[in-house]
Design a protein around this motif. Structure first.
Motif, mmCIF file in Angstrom:
data_model
loop_
_atom_site.group_PDB
_atom_site.id
_atom_site.type_symbol
_atom_site.label_atom_id
_atom_site.label_comp_id
_atom_site.label_asym_id
_atom_site.label_seq_id
_atom_site.Cartn_x
_atom_site.Cartn_y
_atom_site.Cartn_z
ATOM 1 N N HIS A 16 98.688 -3.148 31.219
ATOM 2 C CA HIS A 16 98.426 -1.241 30.948
ATOM 3 C C HIS A 16 97.595 -0.490 32.172
ATOM 4 O O HIS A 16 97.938 -0.232 33.012
ATOM 5 C CB HIS A 16 99.520 -0.249 30.061
ATOM 6 C CG HIS A 16 100.227 -0.765 29.879
ATOM 7 N ND1 HIS A 16 101.658 -0.062 30.385
ATOM 8 C CD2 HIS A 16 100.874 -0.990 28.584
ATOM 9 C CE1 HIS A 16 102.190 -0.755 28.957
ATOM 10 N NE2 HIS A 16 102.466 -1.296 28.413
ATOM 11 N N GLU A 17 96.335 -1.583 31.835
ATOM 12 C CA GLU A 17 95.268 -0.497 32.336
ATOM 13 C C GLU A 17 94.771 -1.040 33.768
ATOM 14 O O GLU A 17 94.239 -0.342 34.524
ATOM 15 C CB GLU A 17 93.889 -1.365 31.112
ATOM 16 C CG GLU A 17 93.566 -2.015 31.113
ATOM 17 C CD GLU A 17 93.901 -2.687 30.100
ATOM 18 O OE1 GLU A 17 93.524 -4.643 29.936
ATOM 19 O OE2 GLU A 17 94.995 -2.812 29.241
ATOM 20 N N GLU A 18 95.151 -2.154 33.973
ATOM 21 C CA GLU A 18 95.181 -3.304 35.065
ATOM 22 C C GLU A 18 96.445 -2.461 36.389
ATOM 23 O O GLU A 18 96.519 -2.264 37.721
ATOM 24 C CB GLU A 18 95.260 -4.601 34.763
ATOM 25 C CG GLU A 18 93.863 -5.201 34.722
ATOM 26 C CD GLU A 18 93.829 -6.901 34.288
ATOM 27 O OE1 GLU A 18 94.814 -7.025 35.016
ATOM 28 O OE2 GLU A 18 93.533 -6.720 33.010
#
Length: 350
Positions: free
Chosen positions: A83-85
């Protein structure tokens, strides 16, 4: 009416291709990538897919110029979502201003939304519904029949790309040979004098039982005298051991932490591969290595190699057709067809 093809109507210098799948699925896309390169020889072709496919892009650098790791999507099961990417991934693709985004990942229920987020000037892919075409978009109905390479080529044909056949490829590199030799897995093997048995698969419920592989391996050793090599990844070593323990004849256990390329190099020197319906069956097709492939769950018409003479695909969900596997292994080793059948290369499955 403008009869020029979709590709010829646009100036395409940069293409991004989406296919986030595993080894066998990616190898089935090689004919489509080959057609795309033939149509756009000077374009920069970027592939985005599962992280492992960086090595796929390197091996097929004749067709792919660059690889981008796809961070995942909640509705695609092949990998956990990073998700962070996600924000940076889509922003970076949009900033590059691709001329064409090509969706080669199935019917498009989820993936058309993903590829639409790439911000390309034009888009092409599959859809489950009716065909949709505009100046900047081409969506064609996903074929419900045919082998996977041929299904993907249907889109390239509609785009106007020259089709250079559905034959698979698996180019070996010097590094593959060097890694195999450095591994010392089977230093005394004589090329052309051994058979590879690959008992594993990513989904273990697709695997033929070890006892079946052992039965076939023992009989072929008795009849032909070839060495038996049990191949696999490092996490398939226990499965290879299970086959070896059930064999009455000796086997070389070569399930080890080597690369896909080194394993392919080992297979390329063998006389025959016997395996489940898994990625190595498509490696064999790319190498031109004779194979017997046992199917138990997958759509055999979709995933079987298209050369039915060189690659014999056996439907055996109940694990009761070892005699049929043996029959076709003998045929490939001797050139004598089972039951007097004439070799046409166009047989149905067995």
């Amino acid at each position: 009416m403008n009869r020029r093809s979709f590709l010829n109507r646009h100036e395409i210098r940069k293409v991004i291709v989406f296919r986030a799948l595993q080894l066998g699925d990616m190898l089935c896309a090689v004919p489509a990538l080959r057609a795309l390169r033939a149509a756009l020889p000077d374009a920069r072709i970027v592939l985005t897919g599962l992280p492992w496919a960086a090595q796929f892009a390197q091996r097929f650098d004749a067709y792919v110029d660059e690889f981008l790791s796809f961070p995942g999507h909640p509705l695609l099961p092949e990998q956990p979502v990073r998700h962070e990417e996600l924000t940076a991934f889509y922003a970076s693709i949009c900033e590059r201003g691709f001329d064409l985004a090509l969706q080669l990942h199935g019917s498009g229920d989820v993936t058309n939304h993903i590829v639409g987020g790439f911000g390309a000037r034009s888009m092409a892919g599959f859809t489950r519904g009716e065909a949709s075409q505009s100046e900047r978009t081409l969506l064609v109905p996903y074929p419900e029949a045919g082998a996977e390479p041929e299904r993907l080529l249907h889109l390239l044909d509609r785009l106007g790309a020259p089709i250079a056949g559905s034959k698979l490829e698996f180019p070996l590199r010097h590094e593959d040979i060097e890694e195999l030799e450095a591994s010392q897995l089977a230093p005394d093997l004589e090329p052309g004098n051994y058979i590879c048995i690959h008992p594993g698969a990513r989904k273990r419920d697709k695997c033929w039982p070890p006892a079946c592989f052992a039965e076939v391996a023992d009989q072929l050793r008795h009849e032909f005298g070839f060495d038996t090599v049990l191949t696999g990844s490092a996490d398939e070593a226990l499965l290879a051991r299970a086959v070896a323990e059930r064999m009455r004849t000796p086997a070389i256990e070569a399930a080890a932490p080597i690369s896909i390329g080194a394993m392919a190099a080992l297979m390329s020197r063998s006389r025959l591969l016997i395996c489940n319906d898994t990625g190595v069956s498509h490696i064999a097709a790319g190498l031109g290595l004779n194979s017997v492939v046992v199917f138990s769950k997958a759509d055999i018409a979709r995933w079987a190699p298209t050369d039915r003479l060189r690659h014999r695909c056996i439907w055996d969900p109940a694990a009761e057709r070892a005699a049929v596997v043996l029959e076709h292994a003998r045929a490939l080793l001797t050139g004598t067809e089972p039951s007097g059948q004439r070799a046409t290369g166009m047989w149905p499955y067995w």
